[in-house]
Write an enzyme that holds these catalytic residues in place. Structure first.
Site: not given
Length: 393
Positions: A206, A332, A208, A158, A77, A186, A244
């Site tokens: 990213s 939802c 992760h 994604n 992000t 992705q 840092t």
């Protein structure tokens, strides 16, 4: 109630991935013994700095980039925002952004905010997608103008895994003097890349999403691309991103990139075969189920399937009873009655969009995992449909 990770069938890798054991091992010394600041002048800190540079080289190798083009950030992000906002600051007289209707919220929300920002008069063109989730290249070409500062298009979606022709799109943008950014979160580690052979100016990733820890990302900035930092501060990252460095996580990301490079063939053969077996098994055993997204032009690990006349969150709750982890294409679970913006943009019928499940595999999945899901899913859907007022045999 806690869930024993040893009993989990994890097929939610587009949400986040298991940190590879080799990555944990690589990180540990930098959480304990080698705690020096990589910017320090002394040898103790300097050796940490050398390890950071080695990790930078590993990321560059996976991307087909030069190490000098890799900037470490906190996440995808941050990288997305940095690229888009840099372009708008670089060309203050250009207020136009081109993106798609199916972007990840990291890009979508930023562009919506810029589109609605009072007094700044930013203008966003939202490219449509076809029923199979692919783009209309003629619409893309027509969307570009002299006022366009940047194009931001994800490399792979994604939710559906559909791959966009970002290399061709970047070439078209380059010919018109427009910067091009791709959210590669992705796609990195799942399909081969060689950024030095493209006209892509910025790419976000990213950690992760490829078996590194959360909280570390990268912004690739092609050589010669004009750039204005988002985070100003110290001289870290050659003045391109203050703060840092998150050393241990950067080391982990470097190791994860080495592992991803080594497993690209496995990802595109064995993992793809597991995905196909799961997908074909579900579509053949569950009536009124359909695949969302282009059948071939997809990431090798991703399958988004709609089960008509049932709710996605209900499916996930029943799957959870068997420790099967996946995601719903419906929002939802966050309290919204609206289905996924991606599926809505594709024109997926309302009766199907609410019951979509995204299965996203990784190199850690096995054939036994797939067999277990295929054993349990038909009964789950059948039982839920019995309770649905909309289901008719």
């Amino acid at each position: 109630m806690q869930c024993n990770p040893d009993n989990v069938i994890y097929m939610d890798n587009n949400a986040t991935t298991r940190v590879a054991p080799e990555v944990v091992d690589a990180m540990m010394p930098f959480l304990t013994d080698y705690y020096g600041n990589p910017s320090s002048m002394h040898t103790f800190g300097g050796q940490v700095g050398q390890a950071v540079e080695q990790a930078r080289g590993s990321v560059a190798d996976l991307l087909g980039a030069d190490a000098s083009e890799v900037v470490f950030t906190s996440c995808g992000t941050e990288s997305d925002s940095t690229a888009i906002l840099s372009a708008l600051q670089t060309y203050p007289d250009k207020r136009h952004i081109v993106t798609t209707r199916v972007e990840h919220p990291a890009v979508k929300s930023l562009c919506e905010n810029l589109d609605n920002l009072t007094g700044h008069k930013h203008r966003v063109t939202w490219l449509k997608v076809k029923a199979d989730g692919t783009l209309d290249m003629e619409e893309y070409k027509a969307s570009l103008s002299e006022d366009t500062a940047i194009v931001s298009v994800m490399w792979a979606n994604n939710e559906t895994g559909v791959i966009f022709p970002v290399e061709e799109m970047a070439k078209i943008a380059k010919e018109r003097g427009i910067l091009f950014h791709t959210d590669g979160v992705q796609a990195v580690g799942k399909i081969p890349m060689n950024l030095q052979e493209t006209d892509i100016d910025f790419l976000s990733l990213s950690g992760h999403k490829l078996h590194a820890p959360k909280g570390v990302g990268v912004l690739y900035i092609a050589k010669g691309t004009p750039f204005i930092p988002f985070l100003n501060g110290g001289h870290q990252e050659h003045g391109r991103r203050g703060g840092t460095e998150n050393v241990a996580s950067i080391i982990g990301l470097g190791k994860a990139c080495d592992l991803a490079a080594a497993s690209l063939t496995d990802e595109n053969t064995r993992v793809r075969a597991l995905r196909d077996k799961l997908e074909q098994g579900l579509l053949s055993s569950v009536p009124k189920s359909l695949l969302n997204g282009h059948k071939e032009n997809r990431l090798p690990n991703t399958s988004n399937i709609s089960f008509e006349y049932v709710e996605g969150e209900a499916i996930l709750l029943h799957m959870n009873q068997y420790n099967i982890c996946a995601s719903s294409g419906s929002a939802c679970t966050s309290g919204s009655l609206e289905p996924s913006h991606v599926l809505r943009a594709m024109g997926v019928p309302f009766t199907a969009a609410h019951g979509s499940i995204r299965f996203s595999l990784s190199v850690y999945n096995t054939e036994e995992d797939v067999d277990f899901v295929l054993e349990k899913m038909p009964a789950i859907i059948e039982n839920l449909r019995k309770m649905s007022p909309f289901w008719e045999e």
